[in-house]
Design a protein around this motif. Structure first.
Motif, mmCIF file in Angstrom:
data_model
loop_
_atom_site.group_PDB
_atom_site.id
_atom_site.type_symbol
_atom_site.label_atom_id
_atom_site.label_comp_id
_atom_site.label_asym_id
_atom_site.label_seq_id
_atom_site.Cartn_x
_atom_site.Cartn_y
_atom_site.Cartn_z
ATOM 1 N N ASP A 1 17.020 20.660 108.342
ATOM 2 C CA ASP A 1 16.775 21.015 106.945
ATOM 3 C C ASP A 1 15.835 20.047 106.241
ATOM 4 O OD1 ASP A 1 18.339 23.221 107.170
ATOM 5 O OD2 ASP A 1 20.146 22.297 106.357
ATOM 6 N N ASN A 2 16.083 18.752 106.389
ATOM 7 C CA ASN A 2 15.238 17.773 105.696
ATOM 8 C C ASN A 2 13.806 17.816 106.202
ATOM 9 O OD1 ASN A 2 17.360 16.892 104.125
ATOM 10 N ND2 ASN A 2 17.943 15.250 105.549
ATOM 11 N N GLU A 3 13.666 17.927 107.524
ATOM 12 C CA GLU A 3 12.319 17.978 108.100
ATOM 13 C C GLU A 3 11.599 19.239 107.655
ATOM 14 O OE1 GLU A 3 10.060 18.153 112.443
ATOM 15 O OE2 GLU A 3 12.229 17.794 112.341
ATOM 16 N N ALA A 4 12.329 20.358 107.623
ATOM 17 C CA ALA A 4 11.718 21.625 107.211
ATOM 18 C C ALA A 4 11.229 21.549 105.776
ATOM 19 C CB ALA A 4 12.734 22.762 107.367
ATOM 20 N N ASN A 5 12.036 20.929 104.892
ATOM 21 C CA ASN A 5 11.637 20.817 103.489
ATOM 22 C C ASN A 5 10.382 19.964 103.335
ATOM 23 O OD1 ASN A 5 13.760 22.402 102.593
ATOM 24 N ND2 ASN A 5 15.161 20.656 102.379
ATOM 25 N N ARG A 6 10.272 18.917 104.164
ATOM 26 C CA ARG A 6 9.093 18.047 104.066
ATOM 27 C C ARG A 6 7.839 18.718 104.626
ATOM 28 N NH1 ARG A 6 12.812 14.118 105.892
ATOM 29 N NH2 ARG A 6 11.940 14.287 107.999
ATOM 30 N N SER A 7 7.987 19.460 105.718
ATOM 31 C CA SER A 7 6.815 20.030 106.391
ATOM 32 C C SER A 7 6.465 21.434 105.914
ATOM 33 C CB SER A 7 7.061 20.065 107.901
ATOM 34 O OG SER A 7 8.179 20.881 108.208
ATOM 35 N N LEU A 8 7.354 22.062 105.138
ATOM 36 C CA LEU A 8 7.134 23.452 104.730
ATOM 37 C C LEU A 8 5.792 23.674 104.030
ATOM 38 C CD1 LEU A 8 8.277 26.302 104.663
ATOM 39 C CD2 LEU A 8 9.458 25.708 102.531
ATOM 40 N N PRO A 9 5.402 22.824 103.055
ATOM 41 C CA PRO A 9 4.099 23.060 102.402
ATOM 42 C C PRO A 9 2.937 23.047 103.387
ATOM 43 C CG PRO A 9 5.417 21.505 101.131
ATOM 44 C CD PRO A 9 6.122 21.686 102.450
ATOM 45 N N HIS A 10 2.963 22.144 104.362
ATOM 46 C CA HIS A 10 1.880 22.064 105.343
ATOM 47 C C HIS A 10 1.896 23.276 106.275
ATOM 48 C CE1 HIS A 10 1.044 18.002 104.012
ATOM 49 N NE2 HIS A 10 2.326 17.684 104.182
ATOM 50 N N ILE A 11 3.098 23.748 106.589
ATOM 51 C CA ILE A 11 3.205 24.924 107.454
ATOM 52 C C ILE A 11 2.685 26.168 106.730
ATOM 53 C CG2 ILE A 11 4.839 26.471 108.608
ATOM 54 C CD1 ILE A 11 6.563 24.010 109.209
ATOM 55 N N LEU A 12 3.081 26.303 105.466
ATOM 56 C CA LEU A 12 2.641 27.476 104.695
ATOM 57 C C LEU A 12 1.128 27.458 104.471
ATOM 58 C CD1 LEU A 12 5.509 27.832 102.066
ATOM 59 C CD2 LEU A 12 5.040 29.286 104.043
ATOM 60 N N SER B 1 6.752 37.618 102.092
ATOM 61 C CA SER B 1 7.820 36.875 101.426
ATOM 62 C C SER B 1 7.789 35.409 101.855
ATOM 63 C CB SER B 1 9.184 37.484 101.766
ATOM 64 O OG SER B 1 10.235 36.663 101.293
ATOM 65 N N PRO B 2 7.283 34.527 101.006
ATOM 66 C CA PRO B 2 7.314 33.088 101.335
ATOM 67 C C PRO B 2 8.740 32.586 101.568
ATOM 68 C CG PRO B 2 5.858 33.507 99.473
ATOM 69 C CD PRO B 2 6.593 34.779 99.732
ATOM 70 N N LYS B 3 9.718 33.138 100.836
ATOM 71 C CA LYS B 3 11.114 32.725 101.024
ATOM 72 C C LYS B 3 11.607 33.075 102.421
ATOM 73 C CE LYS B 3 12.559 32.879 96.165
ATOM 74 N NZ LYS B 3 13.509 33.493 95.190
ATOM 75 N N ARG B 4 11.203 34.250 102.901
ATOM 76 C CA ARG B 4 11.614 34.650 104.245
ATOM 77 C C ARG B 4 10.946 33.765 105.298
ATOM 78 N NH1 ARG B 4 15.867 36.555 106.816
ATOM 79 N NH2 ARG B 4 15.464 38.285 108.239
ATOM 80 N N ILE B 5 9.686 33.437 105.066
ATOM 81 C CA ILE B 5 8.975 32.523 105.962
ATOM 82 C C ILE B 5 9.699 31.174 106.007
ATOM 83 C CG2 ILE B 5 6.851 31.193 106.284
ATOM 84 C CD1 ILE B 5 6.276 33.981 106.976
ATOM 85 N N LEU C 1 8.173 36.874 111.006
ATOM 86 C CA LEU C 1 8.671 35.931 112.009
ATOM 87 C C LEU C 1 7.532 35.411 112.876
ATOM 88 C CD1 LEU C 1 11.053 34.540 113.413
ATOM 89 C CD2 LEU C 1 11.313 36.593 114.834
ATOM 90 N N ALA C 2 6.657 36.322 113.321
ATOM 91 C CA ALA C 2 5.528 35.920 114.161
ATOM 92 C C ALA C 2 4.592 34.982 113.404
ATOM 93 C CB ALA C 2 4.769 37.151 114.648
ATOM 94 N N ALA C 3 4.322 35.297 112.132
ATOM 95 C CA ALA C 3 3.447 34.440 111.316
ATOM 96 C C ALA C 3 4.042 33.053 111.158
ATOM 97 C CB ALA C 3 3.222 35.082 109.952
ATOM 98 N N SER C 4 5.344 32.976 110.865
ATOM 99 C CA SER C 4 5.984 31.679 110.672
ATOM 100 C C SER C 4 6.010 30.874 111.968
ATOM 101 C CB SER C 4 7.410 31.865 110.148
ATOM 102 O OG SER C 4 8.236 32.514 111.104
ATOM 103 N N ASN C 5 6.178 31.568 113.100
ATOM 104 C CA ASN C 5 6.252 30.861 114.382
ATOM 105 C C ASN C 5 4.907 30.256 114.768
ATOM 106 O OD1 ASN C 5 8.072 30.216 116.632
ATOM 107 N ND2 ASN C 5 6.651 31.431 117.851
ATOM 108 N N THR D 1 17.922 41.141 117.578
ATOM 109 C CA THR D 1 18.387 40.982 116.202
ATOM 110 C C THR D 1 17.599 39.872 115.529
ATOM 111 O OG1 THR D 1 20.652 41.623 116.819
ATOM 112 C CG2 THR D 1 20.370 40.480 114.728
ATOM 113 N N ILE D 2 17.115 40.153 114.327
ATOM 114 C CA ILE D 2 16.460 39.138 113.489
ATOM 115 C C ILE D 2 17.349 38.941 112.271
ATOM 116 C CG2 ILE D 2 14.445 38.535 112.105
ATOM 117 C CD1 ILE D 2 12.740 40.184 113.968
#
Length: 329
Positions: free
Chosen positions: A178-189, A162-166, A139-143, A327-328
């Protein structure tokens, strides 16, 4: 001038022994050959050797006095690398310096920790299996990555990354539809660098390379370093009566704190629990490791309610025993 001196000292520590012979004639070919026969090629290699055993081996040679004199010189060089003593005023100044805080992404944890995880500090999460240590790390890494605060390096010691969890953490936040996350996910990862590390020697190599890169400003801004878990790497080398394993553990601790302090990283590590006296569990790695982390947080989890708890075991600004439930999902 001071920065140049520090760089030269680091280069001296990591340099092969043969390159130091010009400045230290005692490190002659005989000494280099003696060291090489025991897998020692740099001053740094001495940090993970049993010095008393090395001296005993030197005594078996005809030129034992000169070999022992060279070993003493090595110890003097290592001692010169230690951080200088600070007086009370200097310690106060350091504590008052602006230290950034990186939010974990869990509102209750961040409020509890007065904002989140502190840069310049080594924070340890301890707890039994399934208490949520890895989830807090992910969670901290993804944030940090999704806020584009900088790079995160995740050292994975047990296939826990876990990239899926990220991706789940990123897509399930209000600011990422959702749409924005799908577009920006590669850049975030791209902001999360993951390395598989399965033994203490690989860990030390990775940490030393990271120190070199940061020293010479190679790569983009690193903000967080995660090791999940440190105990799985150190525990296998602690057995037996020798000091070799403890030397490796101490060296790993020194490198982690050095990275945190000198390069203002938020270093987050995890540690498991072991059985103590009377069957009461306690953090692994023993008393020698206990004083290394700046901050120690104990995690627990109620399997029925799925509610986790975080308690303070060690913190520079908070009282031991303070606790928060979270809770996470």
């Amino acid at each position: 001038m001071q920065e140049r001196q520090n760089t030269e000292e680091k280069e001296s520590l990591m340099a092969p022994l043969k390159t130091l012979e010009a400045d230290y004639p005692i490190f002659d070919s005989n000494f280099q050959q003696f060291c090489a026969s025991h897998g020692i090629f740099s001053v740094e290699d001495f940090l993970v050797r049993d010095i008393y055993m090395l001296v005993a081996l030197a005594e078996e040679h005809d030129n034992s006095d000169r070999l022992k004199q060279a070993i003493t010189e090595i110890l003097s060089i290592m001692d010169s690398q230690h951080q200088s003593w600070l007086n009370g005023f200097e310690l106060l100044e350091d504590s008052q310096k602006s230290k950034n805080i990186l939010p974990t992404g869990c509102e209750r944890i961040d409020a509890f920790l007065q904002g989140g995880l502190r840069e310049g500090f080594l924070t340890e999460l301890v707890g039994p299996s399934s208490s949520g240590k890895t989830q807090v790390c992910l969670l901290a890494a993804s944030n940090v990555a999704k806020r584009r605060l900088g790079k995160v390096m995740f050292l994975d010691t047990g296939n826990s990354f876990s990239p899926k969890r990220i991706a789940y953490f990123i897509s399930n936040t209000p600011e990422h539809a959702d749409n924005e996350a799908n577009r920006s996910l590669p850049h975030i990862l791209d902001n999360i660098l993951c390395h598989s590390v399965f033994d203490i020697f690989t860990l030390l190599d990775v940490l030393q390379q990271l120190l070199n890169n940061l020293t010479y400003q190679i790569g983009q801004r690193l903000r967080m370093l995660i090791v999940d878990s440190i105990s799985s790497l150190i525990t296998p080398v602690l057995g037996g009566a020798g000091t070799h394993g403890h030397a490796l553990m101490a060296f790993a601790g020194v490198l982690l704190k050095k990275l945190a302090h000198e390069y203002n990283l938020s270093v987050l590590i995890t540690n498991h629990m072991v059985a103590g006296e009377g069957g009461v569990t306690k953090p692994a790695l023993g008393e020698s490791w206990k004083s290394i982390p700046h901050i120690r947080l104990l995690l627990s989890r109620d399997c029925i309610s799925n509610i986790s708890g975080m308690s303070i075991l060690r913190h520079p600004c908070m009282a031991i025993g303070e606790r928060v439930d979270f809770t996470i999902l």
